[in-house]
Motif scaffolding. Structure first.
Motif, PDB file in Angstrom:
ATOM      1  N   THR A   1       0.832  -1.203   0.000  1.00 48.09           N
ATOM      2  CA  THR A   1       0.000   0.000   0.000  1.00 48.09           C
ATOM      3  C   THR A   1       0.864   1.250   0.000  1.00 48.09           C
ATOM      4  O   THR A   1       0.597   2.205  -0.739  1.00 48.09           O
ATOM      5  CB  THR A   1      -0.926   0.005   1.223  1.00 48.09           C
ATOM      6  N   LEU A   2       1.898   1.274   0.818  1.00 46.72           N
ATOM      7  CA  LEU A   2       2.790   2.434   0.870  1.00 46.72           C
ATOM      8  C   LEU A   2       3.496   2.638  -0.467  1.00 46.72           C
ATOM      9  O   LEU A   2       3.697   3.775  -0.916  1.00 46.72           O
ATOM     10  CB  LEU A   2       3.813   2.257   1.995  1.00 46.72           C
ATOM     11  N   ASN A   3       3.855   1.547  -1.118  1.00 42.25           N
ATOM     12  CA  ASN A   3       4.491   1.648  -2.430  1.00 42.25           C
ATOM     13  C   ASN A   3       3.515   2.194  -3.470  1.00 42.25           C
ATOM     14  O   ASN A   3       3.890   3.005  -4.335  1.00 42.25           O
ATOM     15  CB  ASN A   3       5.010   0.275  -2.869  1.00 42.25           C
ATOM     16  N   ILE A   4       2.255   1.782  -3.378  1.00 42.45           N
ATOM     17  CA  ILE A   4       1.230   2.275  -4.308  1.00 42.45           C
ATOM     18  C   ILE A   4       1.008   3.765  -4.114  1.00 42.45           C
ATOM     19  O   ILE A   4       0.883   4.527  -5.090  1.00 42.45           O
ATOM     20  CB  ILE A   4      -0.080   1.484  -4.103  1.00 42.45           C
ATOM     21  N   ILE A   5       0.948   4.222  -2.862  1.00 43.46           N
ATOM     22  CA  ILE A   5       0.778   5.657  -2.585  1.00 43.46           C
ATOM     23  C   ILE A   5       1.977   6.439  -3.099  1.00 43.46           C
ATOM     24  O   ILE A   5       1.836   7.519  -3.684  1.00 43.46           O
ATOM     25  CB  ILE A   5       0.576   5.881  -1.074  1.00 43.46           C
TER      26      ILE A   5
END
Length: 315
Positions: free
Chosen positions: A84-88
């Motif tokens: 999720t952090l990578n997607i953001i």
């Protein structure tokens, strides 16, 4: 005393007549506005009730209001997930590049078109630069693949003829990002330039005549007349674009995306599609969408507050 009362009554009657006349004059405009208001109420504001799904363990059987309330559990799951952090991060990087790299191109294009004096040439150029806007991203993606494909792409064929080697433009992270930003600029710059062309028409031509008589060249006229003349429009469009920093767009990313560059090419919109509709995790997808909207709101308010300090705020 009686005269003052009579004057006050006359003022009230005149005010009432003025309001009634203004109402009658604006009736056609209000009738024309009703479909617009209905559209926003039905398709923009009413769906906001569904944001409750972000705080529930949603399932079809119980519905939105019957599904169990879980509070911030969906957000705990999202932000404890490294993906999720990578997607953001991907969303912010691609959006920032689109805004800050792509934003000047419509301004420059509008200024260049404004300087063209041959009407037939200006019309042809405008048609060519506006046309990509009307192409679907599926078509644009096909053109990009046709140009940059590894085996049969035009660029790689030319590169192979010159150097004897080919380069995987669509499968290398850096070159993929460059193609993503460049294709977005190519598709949208012409259409976005229309607003700046309209703003340029509001500049008084006598300013250029006076500057020319004073010996100012084109460059000085650009910096001292043209740019200040359209500066309010530039600031307004920049604030609106900042509001979309968290919204890269689904079509462009999904069409150009491939498994090799998913580390930099997976963004919130494509993740929501795959997780929400593909895997049926509606609560997580809604939570991510709400987070995206809140970040966009904060960015708009922040940039507008900065612009207000220079007297150029949107409100």
């Amino acid at each position: 005393m009686g005269k003052a009362s009579a004057d006050g009554g006359a003022v009230l009657r005149n005010g009432s007549l003025l309001r009634r006349r203004r109402w009658n004059q604006n009736k056609p405009l209000l009738v024309m506005f009703l479909p617009v208001a209905a559209f926003f109420l039905l398709f923009k504001y009413a769906p906001m009730l569904g944001l409750a799904i972000a705080f529930k363990d949603y399932n079809f059987a119980d519905g939105i209001w019957g599904s169990p309330w879980v509070g911030f559990a969906n957000y705990e799951y999202l932000f404890n997930n490294p993906k999720t952090l990578n997607i953001i991060r991907n969303t912010l990087v691609l959006s920032a590049l689109t805004v800050f790299v792509g934003f000047p191109f419509p301004v420059v294009l509008a200024i260049l078109l404004n300087e063209v004096r041959r009407a037939w040439f200006k019309k042809w150029v405008q048609t060519l630069v506006f046309l990509p806007h009307f192409l679907n991203w599926v078509i644009v993606g096909g053109l990009v693949l046709m140009v940059f494909a590894l085996e049969s792409g035009f660029v790689n064929n030319a590169l192979h003829a010159l150097t004897g080697q080919k380069f995987p433009f669509l499968f290398h992270e850096t070159s993929w990002i460059a193609i993503f930003v460049g294709s977005g600029i190519w598709k949208g710059a012409g259409w976005a330039a229309i607003i700046y062309l309209a703003a340029l028409t509001s500049i008084d031509p006598s300013l250029y005549e006076a500057a020319n008589m004073d010996g100012a060249n084109k460059w000085k006229q650009l910096w001292n007349i043209t740019i200040p003349g359209i500066q309010p429009t530039i600031v307004l469009m920049f604030i609106l674009n900042i509001g979309n920093v968290m919204d890269v767009g689904f079509d462009q990313v999904y069409v150009l995306q491939n498994p090799v560059v998913v580390n930099v090419g997976e963004v919130i919109s494509t993740w929501n599609f795959k997780v929400g509709l593909g895997a049926g995790q509606f609560s997580n997808a809604t939570a991510m969408g709400l987070f995206e909207s809140l970040i966009g709101l904060v960015l708009v308010l922040t940039v507008n507050q900065i612009a207000r300090k220079f007297g150029r705020g949107l409100w």
